[in-house]
Scaffold this motif. Structure first.
Motif, PDB file in Angstrom:
ATOM      1  N   GLU A 155       0.715  -0.952  -0.131  1.00  0.00           N
ATOM      2  CA  GLU A 155      -0.074  -0.005  -0.169  1.00  0.00           C
ATOM      3  C   GLU A 155       0.916   1.331  -0.205  1.00  0.00           C
ATOM      4  OE1 GLU A 155      -2.785  -0.328   3.124  1.00  0.00           O
ATOM      5  OE2 GLU A 155      -3.968  -1.954   2.259  1.00  0.00           O
ATOM      6  N   TYR A 156       0.620   2.386  -0.986  1.00  0.00           N
ATOM      7  CA  TYR A 156       1.465   3.226  -1.057  1.00  0.00           C
ATOM      8  C   TYR A 156       1.767   4.218   0.177  1.00  0.00           C
ATOM      9  CZ  TYR A 156      -2.455   6.528  -0.392  1.00  0.00           C
ATOM     10  OH  TYR A 156      -3.262   7.505   0.011  1.00  0.00           O
ATOM     11  N   HIS A 157       0.617   4.157   1.202  1.00  0.00           N
ATOM     12  CA  HIS A 157       1.195   4.994   2.458  1.00  0.00           C
ATOM     13  C   HIS A 157       2.074   4.554   3.292  1.00  0.00           C
ATOM     14  CE1 HIS A 157      -1.882   2.450   4.467  1.00  0.00           C
ATOM     15  NE2 HIS A 157      -2.222   2.532   3.594  1.00  0.00           N
ATOM     16  N   LYS A 158       2.322   3.219   2.994  1.00  0.00           N
ATOM     17  CA  LYS A 158       3.416   2.446   3.585  1.00  0.00           C
ATOM     18  C   LYS A 158       4.706   2.509   3.460  1.00  0.00           C
ATOM     19  CE  LYS A 158      -0.063  -0.995   5.336  1.00  0.00           C
ATOM     20  NZ  LYS A 158      -0.562  -2.413   5.316  1.00  0.00           N
ATOM     21  N   THR A 196      12.056  -0.264  -7.165  1.00  0.00           N
ATOM     22  CA  THR A 196      12.693  -0.113  -5.878  1.00  0.00           C
ATOM     23  C   THR A 196      11.611  -0.918  -4.975  1.00  0.00           C
ATOM     24  OG1 THR A 196      13.828   1.695  -6.050  1.00  0.00           O
ATOM     25  CG2 THR A 196      13.478   1.090  -3.775  1.00  0.00           C
ATOM     26  N   GLN A 197      10.284  -0.739  -5.260  1.00  0.00           N
ATOM     27  CA  GLN A 197       8.939  -1.105  -4.822  1.00  0.00           C
ATOM     28  C   GLN A 197       7.607  -0.852  -5.462  1.00  0.00           C
ATOM     29  OE1 GLN A 197       8.654  -3.057  -1.578  1.00  0.00           O
ATOM     30  NE2 GLN A 197       6.623  -3.297  -2.572  1.00  0.00           N
ATOM     31  N   ASN A 198       7.078  -1.955  -5.709  1.00  0.00           N
ATOM     32  CA  ASN A 198       5.798  -1.643  -6.188  1.00  0.00           C
ATOM     33  C   ASN A 198       5.029  -1.183  -5.431  1.00  0.00           C
ATOM     34  OD1 ASN A 198       6.535  -2.595  -8.793  1.00  0.00           O
ATOM     35  ND2 ASN A 198       6.102  -4.850  -8.371  1.00  0.00           N
ATOM     36  N   ILE A 199       3.811  -0.139  -5.718  1.00  0.00           N
ATOM     37  CA  ILE A 199       2.703   0.284  -4.619  1.00  0.00           C
ATOM     38  C   ILE A 199       1.564   0.308  -5.313  1.00  0.00           C
ATOM     39  CG2 ILE A 199       4.621   1.841  -3.381  1.00  0.00           C
ATOM     40  CD1 ILE A 199       3.704   4.119  -5.066  1.00  0.00           C
ATOM     41  N   ASN A 200       0.384   0.254  -4.319  1.00  0.00           N
ATOM     42  CA  ASN A 200      -0.888   0.397  -5.109  1.00  0.00           C
ATOM     43  C   ASN A 200      -1.716   1.276  -4.149  1.00  0.00           C
ATOM     44  OD1 ASN A 200      -2.653  -1.663  -2.843  1.00  0.00           O
ATOM     45  ND2 ASN A 200      -0.909  -2.606  -3.099  1.00  0.00           N
ATOM     46  N   ILE A 201      -2.793   1.589  -4.532  1.00  0.00           N
ATOM     47  CA  ILE A 201      -3.788   2.598  -3.615  1.00  0.00           C
ATOM     48  C   ILE A 201      -4.847   1.438  -3.349  1.00  0.00           C
ATOM     49  CG2 ILE A 201      -5.321   4.436  -3.894  1.00  0.00           C
ATOM     50  CD1 ILE A 201      -3.495   5.697  -5.905  1.00  0.00           C
ATOM     51  N   PRO A 202      -5.192   1.177  -2.209  1.00  0.00           N
ATOM     52  CA  PRO A 202      -6.198   0.187  -1.779  1.00  0.00           C
ATOM     53  C   PRO A 202      -7.819   0.927  -2.318  1.00  0.00           C
ATOM     54  CG  PRO A 202      -5.235   1.343  -0.011  1.00  0.00           C
ATOM     55  CD  PRO A 202      -4.504   1.559  -0.775  1.00  0.00           C
ATOM     56  N   MET A 203      -8.378   0.091  -3.004  1.00  0.00           N
ATOM     57  CA  MET A 203      -9.612   0.487  -3.499  1.00  0.00           C
ATOM     58  C   MET A 203     -10.697  -0.183  -2.303  1.00  0.00           C
ATOM     59  SD  MET A 203      -9.188   1.770  -6.589  1.00  0.00           S
ATOM     60  CE  MET A 203      -7.874   2.566  -5.696  1.00  0.00           C
ATOM     61  N   GLN A 204     -11.863   0.924  -2.057  1.00  0.00           N
ATOM     62  CA  GLN A 204     -12.724   0.411  -0.996  1.00  0.00           C
ATOM     63  C   GLN A 204     -14.157   0.393  -1.690  1.00  0.00           C
ATOM     64  OE1 GLN A 204     -12.443   3.188   2.359  1.00  0.00           O
ATOM     65  NE2 GLN A 204     -10.552   3.161   2.532  1.00  0.00           N
ATOM     66  N   GLY A 205     -14.187   0.519  -3.087  1.00  0.00           N
ATOM     67  CA  GLY A 205     -15.506   0.328  -3.600  1.00  0.00           C
ATOM     68  C   GLY A 205     -15.662  -0.774  -4.368  1.00  0.00           C
TER      69      GLY A 205
END
Length: 263
Positions: free
Chosen positions: A200-203, A230-239
């Motif tokens: 998750e991007y915010h981590k 260096t790191q793959n990131i995602n934005i967790p979807m809530q819908g």
């Protein structure tokens, strides 16, 4: 001072080519800007201007000279010519023929020793590129890199949709291979926005030199970026959907990086 009243004028026909064809912009080293705000931003970015055309019913020569100076080449145009050249209705009667800049990556230099960079790979829609440039300006990033571009940055749609932010950002253009090599040589961490093997991007920590990489909404990033990350990131979807507009995604991550940097 010259005056053009006919849309059949050869100079007008050439300007239409510049508006419509990327190869003409590249060949002639010129492009078109409409509107006082966009032109003012280009002036602040030290663009050089070839000619300014104006429709005197909407803008006076005095206003032209206030923007530029008395040495600028000026052409007064008729309503018919203005309507033919104007890409949108509300551009205040001013059109500037402007010299292109070289966006080559090998000439790029950072002004900040700890840069934050937005990289967009293969984004096709001019509106999305424009929106990314607006986002980058809003976040005051140090650079925007366009990898494997599908459209040149002087496309009228990009200038319009970026509201002139094509002039406010530091930009470089090149291939994904060139950009990965450049970032690695500069020891800049590569954070790729992708679902595969991602956190998750915010981590993540973006306080050191960082590049945020985004791809197309349809296909995402190519494997070369995921492998170089260096790191793959995602934005967790809530819908119920699994993706967002690329400029929205970029904004979320960039402003998290800015928050971590104390801005």
């Amino acid at each position: 001072m010259k005056e053009i009243t006919s849309i059949q004028n050869q100079y007008v026909k050439n300007l239409l080519k510049l508006q419509e064809k990327a190869r003409e912009r590249k060949k002639q080293g010129l492009f078109i800007i409409e509107g006082k705000r966009e032109i003012s931003l280009a002036i602040s970015a030290n663009y050089q201007f070839d000619t300014v055309l104006f429709y005197p019913e909407l803008i006076s020569e005095k206003e032209i000279l206030h923007l530029f100076n008395e040495n600028i080449n000026r052409i007064e145009i008729s309503k018919e010519v203005y309507q033919k050249l104007a890409y949108r209705a509300s551009t205040e009667g001013i059109i500037a023929v402007t010299k292109t800049k070289d966006f080559s990556l090998n000439k790029f230099q950072f002004k900040n020793k700890n840069p934050l960079i937005l990289v967009a790979e293969g984004v096709e829609k001019p509106g999305n590129i424009g929106a990314l440039l607006r986002t980058a300006d809003a976040a005051n990033v140090d650079a925007v890199f366009i990898a494997n571009p599908k459209s040149d940055l002087y496309n009228s749609n990009i200038i319009r949709s970026s509201v002139g932010c094509v002039f406010t950002n530091q930009i470089a253009v090149g291939t994904s291979v060139e950009m990965i090599s450049f970032l690695q040589e500069k020891n800049i961490a590569i954070f790729t926005a992708t679902l595969q093997n991602s956190n998750e991007y915010h981590k993540e920590n973006y306080t050191d030199s960082s590049a945020i990489i985004v791809g197309t909404e349809a296909t995402g990033l190519t494997d070369i970026w995921r492998e170089a990350a260096t790191q793959n990131i995602n934005i967790p979807m809530q819908g119920q959907i699994d993706s967002m507009n690329v400029s929205v995604s970029a904004a979320i991550i960039l402003f998290e990086a800015k928050r971590q940097r104390g801005f």
